[in-house]
Structures are given as C-alpha cells and as structure tokens.
Design a protein around this motif. Sequence first.
Motif, PDB file in Angstrom:
ATOM      1  N   GLN A   1      -2.162  -2.826  -7.439  1.00 35.89           N
ATOM      2  CA  GLN A   1      -3.535  -2.950  -6.949  1.00 35.89           C
ATOM      3  C   GLN A   1      -3.964  -4.416  -6.903  1.00 35.89           C
ATOM      4  O   GLN A   1      -4.659  -4.852  -5.957  1.00 35.89           O
ATOM      5  CB  GLN A   1      -4.472  -2.162  -7.866  1.00 35.89           C
ATOM      6  CG  GLN A   1      -5.903  -2.096  -7.349  1.00 35.89           C
ATOM      7  CD  GLN A   1      -6.021  -1.375  -6.022  1.00 35.89           C
ATOM      8  OE1 GLN A   1      -5.253  -0.436  -5.773  1.00 35.89           O
ATOM      9  NE2 GLN A   1      -6.961  -1.800  -5.182  1.00 35.89           N
TER      10      GLN A   1
ATOM     11  N   GLN B   1       0.829  -1.208   0.000  1.00 41.38           N
ATOM     12  CA  GLN B   1       0.000   0.000   0.000  1.00 41.38           C
ATOM     13  C   GLN B   1       0.866   1.263   0.000  1.00 41.38           C
ATOM     14  O   GLN B   1       0.549   2.257  -0.668  1.00 41.38           O
ATOM     15  CB  GLN B   1      -0.937  -0.014   1.217  1.00 41.38           C
ATOM     16  CG  GLN B   1      -2.104  -0.986   1.080  1.00 41.38           C
ATOM     17  CD  GLN B   1      -2.965  -1.020   2.326  1.00 41.38           C
ATOM     18  OE1 GLN B   1      -2.513  -0.611   3.393  1.00 41.38           O
ATOM     19  NE2 GLN B   1      -4.195  -1.530   2.181  1.00 41.38           N
ATOM     20  N   ALA B   2       1.958   1.230   0.702  1.00 39.28           N
ATOM     21  CA  ALA B   2       2.881   2.375   0.684  1.00 39.28           C
ATOM     22  C   ALA B   2       3.507   2.530  -0.698  1.00 39.28           C
ATOM     23  O   ALA B   2       3.695   3.661  -1.198  1.00 39.28           O
ATOM     24  CB  ALA B   2       3.955   2.181   1.757  1.00 39.28           C
ATOM     25  N   GLN B   3       3.804   1.394  -1.323  1.00 39.71           N
ATOM     26  CA  GLN B   3       4.377   1.435  -2.676  1.00 39.71           C
ATOM     27  C   GLN B   3       3.377   2.029  -3.659  1.00 39.71           C
ATOM     28  O   GLN B   3       3.731   2.811  -4.540  1.00 39.71           O
ATOM     29  CB  GLN B   3       4.782   0.025  -3.095  1.00 39.71           C
ATOM     30  CG  GLN B   3       5.458  -0.031  -4.470  1.00 39.71           C
ATOM     31  CD  GLN B   3       5.837  -1.457  -4.847  1.00 39.71           C
ATOM     32  OE1 GLN B   3       5.563  -2.382  -4.091  1.00 39.71           O
ATOM     33  NE2 GLN B   3       6.440  -1.614  -6.006  1.00 39.71           N
ATOM     34  N   ARG B   4       2.068   1.646  -3.531  1.00 42.83           N
ATOM     35  CA  ARG B   4       1.047   2.204  -4.411  1.00 42.83           C
ATOM     36  C   ARG B   4       0.930   3.716  -4.234  1.00 42.83           C
ATOM     37  O   ARG B   4       0.744   4.478  -5.193  1.00 42.83           O
ATOM     38  CB  ARG B   4      -0.298   1.525  -4.133  1.00 42.83           C
ATOM     39  CG  ARG B   4      -1.403   1.962  -5.086  1.00 42.83           C
ATOM     40  CD  ARG B   4      -2.740   1.417  -4.670  1.00 42.83           C
ATOM     41  NE  ARG B   4      -3.159   1.959  -3.367  1.00 42.83           N
ATOM     42  CZ  ARG B   4      -4.328   1.693  -2.796  1.00 42.83           C
ATOM     43  NH1 ARG B   4      -5.183   0.877  -3.402  1.00 42.83           N
ATOM     44  NH2 ARG B   4      -4.616   2.209  -1.621  1.00 42.83           N
ATOM     45  N   LYS B   5       0.992   4.160  -3.009  1.00 44.88           N
ATOM     46  CA  LYS B   5       0.884   5.596  -2.763  1.00 44.88           C
ATOM     47  C   LYS B   5       2.042   6.338  -3.398  1.00 44.88           C
ATOM     48  O   LYS B   5       1.868   7.447  -3.953  1.00 44.88           O
ATOM     49  CB  LYS B   5       0.839   5.844  -1.259  1.00 44.88           C
ATOM     50  CG  LYS B   5       0.605   7.287  -0.909  1.00 44.88           C
ATOM     51  CD  LYS B   5       0.450   7.458   0.596  1.00 44.88           C
ATOM     52  CE  LYS B   5       0.175   8.927   0.934  1.00 44.88           C
ATOM     53  NZ  LYS B   5       0.031   9.127   2.399  1.00 44.88           N
ATOM     54  N   ALA B   6       3.190   5.705  -3.333  1.00 43.02           N
ATOM     55  CA  ALA B   6       4.352   6.346  -3.948  1.00 43.02           C
ATOM     56  C   ALA B   6       4.211   6.389  -5.475  1.00 43.02           C
ATOM     57  O   ALA B   6       4.558   7.385  -6.130  1.00 43.02           O
ATOM     58  CB  ALA B   6       5.629   5.608  -3.546  1.00 43.02           C
TER      59      ALA B   6
ATOM     60  N   SER C   1       1.407   6.461  -7.176  1.00 38.60           N
ATOM     61  CA  SER C   1       0.314   7.355  -7.587  1.00 38.60           C
ATOM     62  C   SER C   1       0.758   8.806  -7.698  1.00 38.60           C
ATOM     63  O   SER C   1       0.079   9.624  -8.325  1.00 38.60           O
ATOM     64  CB  SER C   1      -0.836   7.245  -6.573  1.00 38.60           C
ATOM     65  OG  SER C   1      -0.438   7.717  -5.299  1.00 38.60           O
ATOM     66  N   SER C   2       1.927   9.122  -7.176  1.00 41.29           N
ATOM     67  CA  SER C   2       2.392  10.522  -7.251  1.00 41.29           C
ATOM     68  C   SER C   2       2.945  10.875  -8.620  1.00 41.29           C
ATOM     69  O   SER C   2       3.018  12.045  -8.985  1.00 41.29           O
ATOM     70  CB  SER C   2       3.465  10.755  -6.180  1.00 41.29           C
ATOM     71  OG  SER C   2       4.585   9.917  -6.437  1.00 41.29           O
TER      72      SER C   2
ATOM     73  N   VAL D   1      -3.579   5.952 -12.794  1.00 43.52           N
ATOM     74  CA  VAL D   1      -4.204   4.746 -12.237  1.00 43.52           C
ATOM     75  C   VAL D   1      -4.218   3.626 -13.259  1.00 43.52           C
ATOM     76  O   VAL D   1      -4.182   2.442 -12.905  1.00 43.52           O
ATOM     77  CB  VAL D   1      -5.639   5.078 -11.765  1.00 43.52           C
ATOM     78  CG1 VAL D   1      -6.334   3.846 -11.212  1.00 43.52           C
ATOM     79  CG2 VAL D   1      -5.625   6.194 -10.740  1.00 43.52           C
TER      80      VAL D   1
ATOM     81  N   MET E   1       0.648   0.458 -11.640  1.00 42.65           N
ATOM     82  CA  MET E   1      -0.425   0.708 -10.672  1.00 42.65           C
ATOM     83  C   MET E   1      -1.407  -0.471 -10.651  1.00 42.65           C
ATOM     84  O   MET E   1      -1.885  -0.889  -9.570  1.00 42.65           O
ATOM     85  CB  MET E   1      -1.156   1.994 -11.033  1.00 42.65           C
ATOM     86  CG  MET E   1      -0.357   3.246 -10.691  1.00 42.65           C
ATOM     87  SD  MET E   1      -0.161   3.479  -8.924  1.00 42.65           S
ATOM     88  CE  MET E   1      -1.839   3.862  -8.449  1.00 42.65           C
TER      89      MET E   1
END
Length: 360
Positions: free
Chosen positions: A246, A225-230, A232-233, A237, A242
């Motif tokens: 997911q 989840q931290a990797q996805r947030k990174a 998404s910057s 999507v 991504m």
Amino acid sequence: MKGFIKSQPHWALALLAIVLVSLYWFLWAEDRYLSRATVVLESPQIAQPEVSFSSILTGATGDKDLLLLREHLLSVDMLKRVQEELDFRGHYGEHGDIFARLRDPEGPIEDLHQYYLRRVTVEMDEYAGVLNIEVQAYTPEFAHKMVQLLLEAGEAHMNDMGQRLAEEQVAFLERQLGRLEGRLDEARADLLAFQNKEGLVSPTSTVESINQVVATLEGELARIQAQRKALSSYQSVQSADMRRVQSEIEALREQIEKQRDRLAQATGESLNRISSQYETLELKAQFAQETYSSALAALENTRLEAARKLKQVSVLQSPLFPEYATKPDRLYNATVFAIVVIFLAFILSMLVLIIRDHRD
C-alpha cells in the motif's frame, strides 16, 4: 510617225516613257555599293534550357531576340547614332542623282528615317535563325563602315537591355535578402533567449521524456495494484506485506501526480505552455531560415540568368567590302517598268477599241 502618234497616242506615250526610264536607269542613275553581313545571336549556356509547353507555344527565345535586334537596327535611335558617327546626312545628300539622293539633308528626322529605311535592309531568316543586314551607299568605304557600326551598336544594345533588367532583379533580391537575414537573426535570438530563460534546450523533448516516465510509473502502479489484490486473498490488511504494498502504491500515485503537475496545471509556467511557446518560436525560426534559403537560391539563379542574358553577335558573314557597284538593278528595273507600261497601254488600247465599237 506622226500618223502613228495621232492614231495610237497611248502607245506612243508608253514607248516614250519606256525610253526615258531606260535612259535614266542605264545612263543617269548613279552606282550604289552594297555591303552585307549575316549574324546570329548567341548566349553562354550556363545551364541547360528547360523545354516547357509554354515555350513551345510562345516560340523560341532566339527568334524573339533577333526580332528585337532587327527593330533596333531600323529604329530612329540607330539612325541618330549613324548620323553622329558617320554623317549620314552628308553622305547621302552629296552623292546620288536627283531622284536617288537625300533631297533635304537638313530635313526633319521623320523624312530622314524614311530615306534610311530605303538604304538599310534587315531581314530575319526564320528557318536558319539568322539576321541578314544590307546597306546601300555611294562609296564602298561608307557601306562597309555602316554595316560594322550596325553590328557593334546592335550587340551593345542587346547586352545593355538584358543587363539592365538582370541588375534590377539582382538589386531587388539583395535588398530582400538583407531584410530576411535580419528576420532570421531576430528569430534565432528570440529562440535562444527563451531557452536561456527557461533553462531548457528543448522543452518538447523534456515533455516527451516526462510522458515516458509517467507511462512507466503507471505501468508499475498497475503491477503493484495487482500484487496487492493477490495478497488480500490470503493476508489481512494489517499485515506487513499489505502495508508495504500500500505504501508503494501511494508513493507511485504521488509521483505520477507530481509529474503530471509538471506537464500541465491551471496556473504557473507548466511544461506544456513552455513547450507550446517554444514550438511557436522554433517554427518562426524555421520559416525565417527557409525563406532566407529560398531568397538566396533565387539570387544565385538570377545571377546565372544575368550571365545567360549576355548576347554575343556571332558573325557568320563578315561585313563585305564591295569591290564594284551592284545597285541599282538597272536591267531589272527597266524591264519591270516596261512590262507594267505595256500592260497598261494594252488595257487602254482595249478600252479605246470598245468605245469605238459602241460608237459604230
């Protein structure tokens, strides 16, 4: 002489009593032979005895055993055994003068026991912790045999009394041990049947393993989840990275939910229920095993205690075979009687003088 008797009748009576009693003791009283023995009770030291505050307050067990032995030697039961084996009535009824013999050999047991206590003396020396036994008889053979019989019968009685109690305790514990062994076998069988039914040797260990798996999956989920947030910057999507991240997140969530369902669910045989039932059965088996072990230890201790309760009468002074008569104490008895009579006559003489003075 007649004038002395008339003026001092109490002194004349006192002198006559002294002469008659002295003649009885020195000329008429028949000789009695005294046999004695000194014994102590000993027990095998299977284990070192413990010293406790209660034992200090209640006293030593040895003194209590000596007192029990003394009471048995002086009891009616012992008298009956002496009568059966040595004919106590016959010996003391045929020998002795008119004042010392057994007057009614066929009399009641109460009278016979009173006479028995006059001829048998059992005293405990509290300082030395020994028992002194003395028997007076009219022949040395009878006195010696009677002391030997008292020693043998006393030792047998103490052993029978201790063994009877120990055997009852051992029998009770053996019955309890059999019942507890059955409970232990039943508890173990229930535990084994439950393991075979559920296909798990230890549900508790399985629950712990699943908890570790869930914790690992949750850590991995947090990392992705931290990797996805990174990502998404700087990525959209719809990008491949991504979508891959997911998919991994959804797979981890699905796996975590599946493992949690294995642990706990509203219906069905979840692992937490299985584990709870297993722990209950395991506790019952452990309790049954501990109870059985305690009963087994108690049984062994009781058996050791039964061995320690065996009493051996150790003879410090063997029964003496008397070679000459030492009873009655003729000089002592005559002297004590003379002193008492003179003292009473002196008191009576003082009373007479006081009465005469008041008359004058």
